[in-house]
Design an enzyme around this catalytic site. Structure first.
Site, PDB file in Angstrom:
ATOM      1  N   ILE A  24     -37.002  74.786  64.519  1.00 30.07           N
ATOM      2  CA  ILE A  24     -36.919  75.904  63.583  1.00 30.07           C
ATOM      3  C   ILE A  24     -38.063  75.870  62.583  1.00 30.07           C
ATOM      4  O   ILE A  24     -38.634  76.909  62.235  1.00 30.07           O
ATOM      5  CB  ILE A  24     -35.551  75.881  62.861  1.00 30.07           C
ATOM      6  CG1 ILE A  24     -34.421  76.228  63.854  1.00 30.07           C
ATOM      7  CG2 ILE A  24     -35.538  76.851  61.686  1.00 30.07           C
ATOM      8  CD1 ILE A  24     -33.026  75.942  63.316  1.00 30.07           C
ATOM      9  N   ASP A  59     -42.283  61.778  54.537  1.00 34.01           N
ATOM     10  CA  ASP A  59     -40.855  61.680  54.852  1.00 34.01           C
ATOM     11  C   ASP A  59     -40.074  62.146  53.634  1.00 34.01           C
ATOM     12  O   ASP A  59     -40.321  61.658  52.519  1.00 34.01           O
ATOM     13  CB  ASP A  59     -40.510  60.227  55.195  1.00 34.01           C
ATOM     14  CG  ASP A  59     -39.114  60.049  55.763  1.00 34.01           C
ATOM     15  OD1 ASP A  59     -38.190  60.757  55.306  1.00 34.01           O
ATOM     16  OD2 ASP A  59     -38.942  59.193  56.651  1.00 34.01           O
ATOM     17  N   TYR A 156     -22.102  65.642  59.467  1.00 35.09           N
ATOM     18  CA  TYR A 156     -23.071  66.736  59.431  1.00 35.09           C
ATOM     19  C   TYR A 156     -22.527  67.910  58.615  1.00 35.09           C
ATOM     20  O   TYR A 156     -23.240  68.478  57.775  1.00 35.09           O
ATOM     21  CB  TYR A 156     -23.386  67.180  60.854  1.00 35.09           C
ATOM     22  CG  TYR A 156     -24.399  68.293  60.945  1.00 35.09           C
ATOM     23  CD1 TYR A 156     -25.744  68.057  60.675  1.00 35.09           C
ATOM     24  CD2 TYR A 156     -24.019  69.577  61.310  1.00 35.09           C
ATOM     25  CE1 TYR A 156     -26.683  69.078  60.755  1.00 35.09           C
ATOM     26  CE2 TYR A 156     -24.950  70.598  61.401  1.00 35.09           C
ATOM     27  CZ  TYR A 156     -26.273  70.343  61.117  1.00 35.09           C
ATOM     28  OH  TYR A 156     -27.203  71.356  61.204  1.00 35.09           O
TER      29      TYR A 156
END
Length: 261
Positions: A24, A59, A156
């Site tokens: 994405i 990161d 999640y």
């Protein structure tokens, strides 16, 4: 021709996409470029970012790296008008299946990663908002898991529920800065992470069919479809939209079609 410095609704605007090296994020960076933006991608491995994007290796779990990366991106772009917080990671299992270390890691990436990038970007976004009112935004990649109970996604889902709440809080906090904050809630998207998940399934074909079937459109959404929603919310054309979660889920959240046959 559209692209950096070209024409389009993002012409003259700078945008940064985290996690823009694949899936994405890469689709979002490509569309922003096509719409005229100057684009930087911040990713642990930015090599998959589209041609024309500034590639920044960092990161989102590393605060110092994020600060340095955003500073480097703004130096290249000249200004920052749109921040897309897309970097994230997944987890599979019930509350019994993921240990404390995995919970800490997923929340660190999916929630604190957004906090770190926004914290570093806000001074630049405020400056851009003062110079170009209506053109500045933060858009988060959230998930349908924030609003629908999905099996085997406890960790999640908890992380994405936090992203939704964070989006609403930030939208309120930054109203007077002239910074709009929204999120996109994809359903199951056909991305590299889902492909890896399917590869680990006992029957990948059956699992793919199940993921397709649970969305009323009968298929997973594509990275490009999600990117189109992200770019819409980030666009100056959406200057009246803030504090909104836009679902791109094939109807999964709101539709209850009758079974066929």
């Amino acid at each position: 021709m559209n692209g950096p410095g070209g024409t389009g609704d993002f012409a003259g605007l700078g945008a940064l996409v985290t996690g823009g090296g694949s899936g994405i994020g890469a689709a979002t960076a490509a569309l922003l470029l096509a719409r005229g933006a100057r684009v930087a991608v911040l990713d642990r491995d930015p090599s998959g970012a589209p041609a024309g994007a500034v590639r920044i290796a960092a990161d989102v779990t590393d605060g110092a790296g994020v600060r340095a990366g955003i500073a480097a991106a703004v130096a290249e772009l000249g200004a920052l008008h749109a921040l897309v917080g897309n970097a994230g990671t997944g987890a599979v299992g019930t509350v019994e299946d993921n240990d404390d270390e995995e919970w800490g890691h997923v929340l660190d990436v999916n929630v604190l990663g957004l906090v770190r990038t926004a914290r570093a970007a806000l001074p630049h976004l405020r400056r851009a908002a003062a110079e170009a009112p209506g053109s500045v935004s933060i858009t988060h990649t959230c998930s349908i898991a924030a609003t629908a109970g999905l099996p085997q996604r406890a960790l999640y889902s908890a992380s994405k529920g936090a992203v939704l709440a964070l989006t609403l809080a930030m939208a309120t906090d930054h109203l007077h800065d002239g910074i709009r904050v929204n999120c996109v809630n994809p359903g199951t998207a056909d991305t590299p992470w889902v492909a890896r998940l399917l590869d680990r399934a006992p029957d990948p074909a059956a699992e793919r069919a199940a993921l397709n079937a649970r969305q009323p459109l009968g298929r997973m959404v594509t990275a490009e479809e999600v990117a189109a929603a992200i770019v819409h919310l980030a666009s100056p054309a959406a200057s009246g939209i803030t504090g909104t979660a836009l679902a791109v889920d094939g109807g999964m959240q709101g539709l209850r079609p009758r079974p066929v046959g």
